[in-house]
Design a protein around this motif. Structure first.
Motif, PDB file in Angstrom:
ATOM      1  N   VAL A 187       0.757  -1.343  -0.167  1.00  0.00           N
ATOM      2  CA  VAL A 187       0.046   0.070   0.071  1.00  0.00           C
ATOM      3  C   VAL A 187       0.963   1.263   0.151  1.00  0.00           C
ATOM      4  O   VAL A 187       1.970   1.352   0.792  1.00  0.00           O
ATOM      5  N   PRO A 188       0.631   2.258  -0.719  1.00  0.00           N
ATOM      6  CA  PRO A 188       1.417   3.385  -0.718  1.00  0.00           C
ATOM      7  C   PRO A 188       1.080   4.170   0.307  1.00  0.00           C
ATOM      8  O   PRO A 188      -0.090   4.248   0.912  1.00  0.00           O
ATOM      9  N   ALA A 189       2.001   4.992   0.937  1.00  0.00           N
ATOM     10  CA  ALA A 189       1.566   5.894   2.226  1.00  0.00           C
ATOM     11  C   ALA A 189       1.113   7.071   1.705  1.00  0.00           C
ATOM     12  O   ALA A 189       1.764   8.335   1.851  1.00  0.00           O
ATOM     13  N   ASN A 190      -0.075   6.994   1.100  1.00  0.00           N
ATOM     14  CA  ASN A 190      -0.898   8.233   1.078  1.00  0.00           C
ATOM     15  C   ASN A 190      -2.608   8.077   1.303  1.00  0.00           C
ATOM     16  O   ASN A 190      -2.855   7.159   1.574  1.00  0.00           O
ATOM     17  N   GLU A 191      -3.089   9.154   1.147  1.00  0.00           N
ATOM     18  CA  GLU A 191      -4.729   9.102   1.471  1.00  0.00           C
ATOM     19  C   GLU A 191      -5.038   8.208   0.400  1.00  0.00           C
ATOM     20  O   GLU A 191      -6.222   7.317   1.063  1.00  0.00           O
ATOM     21  N   ASN A 192      -5.299   8.035  -0.738  1.00  0.00           N
ATOM     22  CA  ASN A 192      -5.567   7.230  -1.758  1.00  0.00           C
ATOM     23  C   ASN A 192      -5.241   5.631  -1.258  1.00  0.00           C
ATOM     24  O   ASN A 192      -6.104   4.764  -1.354  1.00  0.00           O
ATOM     25  N   GLY A 193      -3.961   5.584  -0.674  1.00  0.00           N
ATOM     26  CA  GLY A 193      -3.532   4.137  -0.297  1.00  0.00           C
ATOM     27  C   GLY A 193      -4.288   3.723   0.719  1.00  0.00           C
ATOM     28  O   GLY A 193      -4.629   2.418   0.615  1.00  0.00           O
ATOM     29  N   MET A 194      -4.885   4.633   1.798  1.00  0.00           N
ATOM     30  CA  MET A 194      -5.523   4.265   2.825  1.00  0.00           C
ATOM     31  C   MET A 194      -6.846   3.864   2.479  1.00  0.00           C
ATOM     32  O   MET A 194      -7.542   2.989   2.937  1.00  0.00           O
ATOM     33  N   SER A 195      -7.235   4.677   1.475  1.00  0.00           N
ATOM     34  CA  SER A 195      -8.741   4.484   0.854  1.00  0.00           C
ATOM     35  C   SER A 195      -8.627   3.000   0.504  1.00  0.00           C
ATOM     36  O   SER A 195      -9.767   2.205   0.675  1.00  0.00           O
ATOM     37  N   TYR A 196      -7.917   2.802  -0.480  1.00  0.00           N
ATOM     38  CA  TYR A 196      -7.891   1.592  -1.276  1.00  0.00           C
ATOM     39  C   TYR A 196      -7.626   0.375  -0.160  1.00  0.00           C
ATOM     40  O   TYR A 196      -8.360  -0.967  -0.142  1.00  0.00           O
ATOM     41  N   LEU A 197      -6.863   0.656   0.853  1.00  0.00           N
ATOM     42  CA  LEU A 197      -6.463  -0.560   1.782  1.00  0.00           C
ATOM     43  C   LEU A 197      -7.873  -0.714   2.677  1.00  0.00           C
ATOM     44  O   LEU A 197      -8.142  -2.020   3.020  1.00  0.00           O
ATOM     45  N   ALA A 198      -8.485   0.294   3.154  1.00  0.00           N
ATOM     46  CA  ALA A 198      -9.796   0.019   3.822  1.00  0.00           C
ATOM     47  C   ALA A 198     -10.824  -0.846   3.098  1.00  0.00           C
ATOM     48  O   ALA A 198     -11.424  -1.693   3.758  1.00  0.00           O
ATOM     49  N   ASP A 199     -11.071  -0.703   1.878  1.00  0.00           N
ATOM     50  CA  ASP A 199     -11.825  -1.626   0.729  1.00  0.00           C
ATOM     51  C   ASP A 199     -11.118  -2.868   0.827  1.00  0.00           C
ATOM     52  O   ASP A 199     -12.063  -3.758   0.857  1.00  0.00           O
ATOM     53  N   PHE A 200      -9.993  -3.049   0.715  1.00  0.00           N
ATOM     54  CA  PHE A 200      -9.413  -4.359   0.549  1.00  0.00           C
ATOM     55  C   PHE A 200      -9.382  -5.093   1.877  1.00  0.00           C
ATOM     56  O   PHE A 200      -9.779  -6.540   1.812  1.00  0.00           O
ATOM     57  N   VAL A 201      -9.159  -4.571   2.878  1.00  0.00           N
ATOM     58  CA  VAL A 201      -9.417  -5.229   4.318  1.00  0.00           C
ATOM     59  C   VAL A 201     -10.763  -5.619   4.345  1.00  0.00           C
ATOM     60  O   VAL A 201     -11.019  -7.022   4.885  1.00  0.00           O
ATOM     61  N   ASP A 202     -11.545  -4.905   4.130  1.00  0.00           N
ATOM     62  CA  ASP A 202     -13.203  -5.320   4.371  1.00  0.00           C
ATOM     63  C   ASP A 202     -13.481  -6.520   3.329  1.00  0.00           C
ATOM     64  O   ASP A 202     -14.253  -7.316   3.741  1.00  0.00           O
ATOM     65  N   ASP A 203     -12.936  -6.554   2.018  1.00  0.00           N
ATOM     66  CA  ASP A 203     -13.177  -7.584   1.279  1.00  0.00           C
ATOM     67  C   ASP A 203     -12.484  -8.630   1.729  1.00  0.00           C
ATOM     68  O   ASP A 203     -12.980  -9.827   1.146  1.00  0.00           O
ATOM     69  N   TYR A 204     -11.295  -8.676   2.276  1.00  0.00           N
ATOM     70  CA  TYR A 204     -10.233  -9.584   2.390  1.00  0.00           C
ATOM     71  C   TYR A 204     -10.885 -10.796   3.495  1.00  0.00           C
ATOM     72  O   TYR A 204     -10.984 -12.147   3.636  1.00  0.00           O
ATOM     73  N   ASP A 208       7.094  13.121   8.196  1.00  0.00           N
ATOM     74  CA  ASP A 208       6.371  14.368   8.504  1.00  0.00           C
ATOM     75  C   ASP A 208       4.834  14.344   9.114  1.00  0.00           C
ATOM     76  O   ASP A 208       4.547  13.206   9.421  1.00  0.00           O
ATOM     77  N   ARG A 209       4.308  15.278   9.284  1.00  0.00           N
ATOM     78  CA  ARG A 209       2.942  15.224   9.958  1.00  0.00           C
ATOM     79  C   ARG A 209       2.125  14.227   9.204  1.00  0.00           C
ATOM     80  O   ARG A 209       1.413  13.614   9.899  1.00  0.00           O
ATOM     81  N   SER A 210       2.083  14.725   7.733  1.00  0.00           N
ATOM     82  CA  SER A 210       1.303  13.908   7.114  1.00  0.00           C
ATOM     83  C   SER A 210       1.397  12.387   7.039  1.00  0.00           C
ATOM     84  O   SER A 210       0.641  11.483   6.993  1.00  0.00           O
ATOM     85  N   GLY A 211       2.776  11.956   6.943  1.00  0.00           N
ATOM     86  CA  GLY A 211       3.119  10.662   6.978  1.00  0.00           C
ATOM     87  C   GLY A 211       2.920   9.924   8.256  1.00  0.00           C
ATOM     88  O   GLY A 211       2.474   8.754   8.202  1.00  0.00           O
ATOM     89  N   GLN A 212       2.901  10.579   9.516  1.00  0.00           N
ATOM     90  CA  GLN A 212       2.312  10.089  10.780  1.00  0.00           C
ATOM     91  C   GLN A 212       0.905   9.850  10.965  1.00  0.00           C
ATOM     92  O   GLN A 212       0.571   8.906  11.408  1.00  0.00           O
ATOM     93  N   MET A 213       0.144  10.672  10.236  1.00  0.00           N
ATOM     94  CA  MET A 213      -1.214  10.481  10.072  1.00  0.00           C
ATOM     95  C   MET A 213      -1.575   9.286   9.076  1.00  0.00           C
ATOM     96  O   MET A 213      -2.432   8.372   9.516  1.00  0.00           O
ATOM     97  N   VAL A 214      -0.888   9.080   7.990  1.00  0.00           N
ATOM     98  CA  VAL A 214      -1.087   7.847   7.334  1.00  0.00           C
ATOM     99  C   VAL A 214      -0.647   6.712   8.119  1.00  0.00           C
ATOM    100  O   VAL A 214      -1.306   5.448   7.902  1.00  0.00           O
ATOM    101  N   GLN A 215       0.535   6.750   8.749  1.00  0.00           N
ATOM    102  CA  GLN A 215       1.005   5.712   9.461  1.00  0.00           C
ATOM    103  C   GLN A 215       0.111   5.107  10.696  1.00  0.00           C
ATOM    104  O   GLN A 215      -0.172   4.004  10.723  1.00  0.00           O
TER     105      GLN A 215
END
Length: 312
Positions: free
Chosen positions: A217-234, A253-260
Motif C-alpha cells: 500500500v502506498p503511504a498516502n490518502e489514496n492508499g489508505m482508501s484502497y486499503l480500507a476497501d481491501f481489508v473489508d473485502d479480504y 512528516d506530520r502527513s506521514g504520521q497520520m497515514v501511519q
C-alpha cells in the motif's frame, strides 16, 4: 428441452397446499420435467428419502412441517438438495434455481504451495515489483511475473515471464524452491475469484495457490482508501491465506504520521511492515559496490529482512 428436465435431476415435492403444488407441478411439466414423488406429510417424506438411493431435489414450503423438523431433514440428508418454494413464487426464479441445481457442482480443492508467496498491491501502487525483487534476492528465490505486465525493474534473481494460462501449471511444478509471484494490483479479491477475464485469472491463480500473500500500500490518502476497501473485502475470502501488509514509501512528516496511524488502525493484528521512502530502493538487489552496502545497512533493507523472516 431445458437442462433441468434431464434425468439427473429428480424432483420431489413437499407442499402442503394442493393448489400451490399444482402450480409448481404445472410449471415443471411445462419445462418437460417429471415429479417422481409427492409427499403428503413429513413422515412419508422422511421415509421416502431414507429409502431412495441417489440424489434428489426436494421442493418444499415452510408450512409443510415444523421448522425444526425441516432443518433436521436438511442436515440428515446432505446428499439431497432442498429448495424452498414461497406461496407466491417467481416462475423464472424457480426455473433458474433448478437449472443451477441440475448442473453438476464444480468441486475444486484448493491446494496451497507452502513455499509460494504472492505480492499484490493497490491500483497505481509503485513498488510491488521492487519489493518482490528485494525479497527474492534476500531469500534466493525465483519470481513469476505476467508476460503482459509493464516493464519491471531488473533483478539478479531468476524471473519467469508467464501467460496467465501458464501460471497454474508452473505452480504445480514448484518443488522446494521458494517462489514469489509479482501478482499485480487489486482491491477486491472476492470479485477477482468469479471474474473470467485473463487478468483476473492470473490474480485468482496467485491467490488460491499461495501459502502467504503480501499486500503493498502506498503511504498516502489514496492508499489508505484502497486499503480500507481491501481489508473489508479480504475478510470475505473463504479459506484466505496468511497476509502481510506493507506500507511503502513511508515519510515521517506530520502527513506521514497520520497515514501511519491510519495504516496501523486498518491492519489491526495482522502482520505488517513499513518501508521508508528511499530512492536507492530501486537499485539492483545483491548488486556490487554501494548497492550491496545499501542492502546491508539501510532501514529499507532491515524492513525487507523483517518481512523475509516471516516467509518460511
Amino acid at each position: 428441452m431445458l437442462e433441468l428436465a434431464e434425468p439427473r435431476l429428480k424432483i420431489v415435492t413437499a407442499i402442503s397446499s394442493s393448489e400451490h403444488e399444482e402450480k409448481v407441478a404445472g410449471l415443471l411439466h411445462s419445462q418437460g420435467c417429471n415429479i417422481i414423488y409427492r409427499a403428503l406429510n413429513y413422515q412419508l417424506l422422511s421415509t421416502f428419502l431414507a429409502q431412495y438411493q441417489g440424489e434428489l431435489c426436494v421442493l418444499y414450503t415452510d408450512e409443510f412441517a415444523a421448522k425444526a423438523d425441516l432443518d433436521q431433514l436438511v442436515n440428515r440428508f446432505e446428499n439431497h438438495r432442498f429448495t424452498q418454494v414461497a406461496e407466491r413464487f417467481d416462475q423464472h426464479q424457480l426455473v433458474d434455481q433448478l437449472l443451477a441445481l441440475s448442473r453438476p457442482p464444480l468441486i475444486h480443492k484448493v491446494i496451497r504451495v507452502k513455499n509460494l508467496i504472492s505480492i499484490f498491491g493497490t491500483p497505481g501502487s509503485p513498488g510491488v515489483s521492487t519489493i518482490t525483487n528485494h525479497l527474492a534476492a534476500l531469500k534466493s528465490a525465483q519470481i513469476f511475473t505476467c508476460a503482459h505486465s509493464n516493464l519491471r525493474p531488473q533483478t539478479s534473481s531468476n524471473v519467469d515471464k508467464l501467460l496467465p494460462s501458464e501460471l497454474g501449471q508452473k505452480i504445480a511444478q514448484i518443488k522446494d524452491d521458494l517462489t514469489f509471484i509479482d501478482a499485480g494490483e487489486t482491491i477486491s479479491l472476492t470479485k477477482t475469484i468469479s471474474d473470467r477475464r485473463v487478468s483476473a485469472h492470473w490474480l485468482n491463480q496467485a491467490l488460491t495457490g499461495s501459502a502467504k500473500v503480501i499486500y503493498v500500500v502506498p503511504a498516502n490518502e489514496n492508499g489508505m482508501s484502497y486499503l480500507a476497501d481491501f481489508v473489508d473485502d479480504y475478510k470475505k475470502v473463504v479459506n484466505s491465506p496468511e497476509i502481510i501488509f506493507v506500507l511503502n514509501k513511508q515519510r515521517f512528516d506530520r502527513s506521514g504520521q497520520m497515514v501511519q496511524r491510519r495504516f496501523v488502525e486498518l491492519v489491526g493484528q495482522s502482520s505488517s511492515a513499513q518501508l521508508p521512502f528511499d530512492h536507492r530502493a530501486a537499485q539492483l538487489p545483491n548488486g556490487a559496490g554501494s548497492a550491496k552496502a545499501f542492502w546491508r545497512s539501510s532501514t529499507f533493507s532491515r524492513q525487507i529482512e523483517k518481512i523475509g523472516n516471516q516467509l518460511h
